[in-house]
Structure formats: C-alpha cells, structure tokens
Write an enzyme that holds these catalytic residues in place. Structure first.
Site, short mmCIF file in Angstrom:
data_model
loop_
_atom_site.label_atom_id
_atom_site.label_comp_id
_atom_site.label_asym_id
_atom_site.label_seq_id
_atom_site.Cartn_x
_atom_site.Cartn_y
_atom_site.Cartn_z
CE1 TYR A 30 -3.12 -2.95 0.35
CE2 TYR A 30 -3.73 -2.16 2.52
CZ TYR A 30 -3.90 -3.06 1.49
OH TYR A 30 -4.84 -4.05 1.61
CG HIS A 55 -1.08 -8.53 0.26
ND1 HIS A 55 -0.69 -7.22 0.34
CD2 HIS A 55 -2.41 -8.49 -0.06
CE1 HIS A 55 -1.73 -6.43 0.09
NE2 HIS A 55 -2.78 -7.18 -0.16
#
Length: 280
Positions: free
Chosen positions: A50, A108
C-alpha cells in the site's frame, strides 16, 4: 466509543470492525488513522504494497491511543516471500509503523514461485521472535488454506478475502471455521456498488441506516471481521455506528441472495489462485 464485538480465532481477539487503508494516500492515511483511533476504532489494516505504513505509524502515534489498545495488521508482499527478504521486510515494516510488533501479519497473496513451506516458516519465525502476535493469510483458496494450516507450527487466525453481498464466500467461511480461523472481509462495499442497491437500501430504510451500515452489520453479524475504508471523517463515524441495530434472519438471507456467479471484483493475473467454486 464503539461497543463492537471482537472475533475470537485461534487465540486472537480481533475487533470486528477494522479501518482499511488500501488505495489511500499518505496524507489521508495519517489524518484518518489518527481520527478513527481517537473516535473509537481499535483495528487498523495496512500492507507493505500500500505504500502507507509510515503514515499509519504516524497516525497511530498522533492519536494518543496506547499502542497495546490497537490491533494492527500488515501484510508481506509477494516479492518478499524468500526467507531472508521476508525477515528483512518485516523489520522495515515495523520501523515504518513505529512499533516493535504487529498484532497480525498476513501473506498478502499466494505466490507459487516460493514454496509455501518457506513462506509459512518465515511467518512462524517472526512470530517466535515476538515481532508478530498472530499470523494468517490473505486471498487464499480453501485448498491453500488447508495446506498452510498443516505447514504452520503456530495457529493461523484469519484468511482475509474479498467478501460482499455479490460474492458467495460460503466455502471459505466453512473451511475457516473448521480450522478455528476467522474470515476478514475486504471490499465489503463491492467498490461502492452496494450503496445504490435497492434491496440493501430498503433494508436500511427500515432501520434508519445507510446501505454501508447495513452491509457492515451483515458482515459482523456473521462473525466476520469487516474492514471499512473512507477518507471522510463523517463516513468513518457512520461506519462505526452499527451496534444499535440487528438484521433479521430474513434480511440476512435477502442480502445473501444478492450473490451472483460474476460477483468477484478482485482477481489479478499472476496473483489470484484457482478460486473455490460457488453455487450459481
């Protein structure tokens, strides 16, 4: 302050509503994390990819809320799954987040280029070192979940997946519960699509609630951990206000009935696994 429940999973107590920071820029991240923590949120979710872990750390430090009162999640990116890179990336994440540990560390996405045993081994190593309180996965199919559970010495506590009214995740929910794991839902608003859904709006009207509040309630009422993301302080407050009403069995079923075969929105080439089949 919120009186939302927590979700218990393999020893973890996870606040049922978390603040997500996906696709949020640095300035907004720092501002919103500080704001939501000072107004009752106790769960913040970020990830290495991110690019805003430092701003999450900044917001956490500025909030005045004690670190141990916040459930903090981050995720290791697929490019860092080799053992040494994994360990190094976790140290970098902790430095950016201004903390000596995170409460939950996730893989992830699946990455078949690195043996899953190596990935799970690294997760267990950072947990044993005290840098991580709990470990889990994200975007894993039930088959990959089962493999990961067998490989892991420490219990896995969640699988974070896309979950909203248009996507049936019954197989993942059932497999997680069988393993003592939770499911954490991202994209609960279906990238905004639920907001204008007439069926969801009608349920909201009966309760004096917005469509977003209805969907968050639907998720939490299933025992799912729900992530909500907004750059609006007012919407963040509204998203937290879901403890003063409950959906009936009929209302829950009506929302479940919105699921459709093409409901999945997030399935990036090169990352997505072979997803579990769901009923048409």
């Amino acid at each position: 302050m919120s009186n939302l429940p927590t979700v218990t999973a393999n020893g973890a107590e996870i606040p049922a509503l978390g603040f997500g920071t996906f696709r949020m820029n640095g300035a907004d991240t720092a501002r919103m994390v500080r704001h939501v923590l000072s107004h009752g949120y106790r769960h913040v979710d970020t990830a290495q990819i991110y690019g805003n872990e430092a701003e999450v750390g900044e917001g956490l430090a500025a909030s005045g809320v004690a670190r141990n009162d916040v459930f903090l999640t981050t995720k290791v990116w697929v490019a860092n799954y080799r053992h040494e890179a994994f360990l190094r990336s976790v140290d970098e994440s902790l430095k950016k987040l201004r903390t000596d540990h995170v409460d939950l560390l996730l893989l992830h996405w699946p990455n078949a280029q690195v043996p899953l045993a190596e990935q799970i081994g690294a997760l267990n190593q950072v947990k044993a070192a005290g840098k991580v309180r709990h470990i889990g996965v994200s975007n894993f199919s039930t088959a990959l979940m089962a493999e990961a559970v067998v490989l892991s010495q420490a219990p896995l506590v969640t699988n974070q997946v896309e979950y909203h009214p248009y996507l049936d995740q019954a197989p993942v929910l059932a497999a997680a519960r069988k393993a003592g794991m939770s499911v954490t839902a991202y994209y609960g608003m279906a990238d905004g699509k639920v907001i204008d859904d007439p069926a969801i709006q009608a349920i909201g009207a009966r309760h004096g609630k917005t469509a977003a509040q209805v969907v968050l309630r639907w998720l939490v009422q299933q025992g799912v951990v729900a992530l909500s993301k907004t750059v609006s302080e007012d919407r963040a407050a509204a998203n937290l206000a879901i403890s003063d009403f409950a959906l009936s069995d009929d209302e829950m079923a009506a929302i479940h009935a919105l699921a459709r075969p093409d409901g999945r929105l997030v399935s990036p080439d090169g990352l997505a696994p072979v997803w579990d089949a769901v009923a048409a």
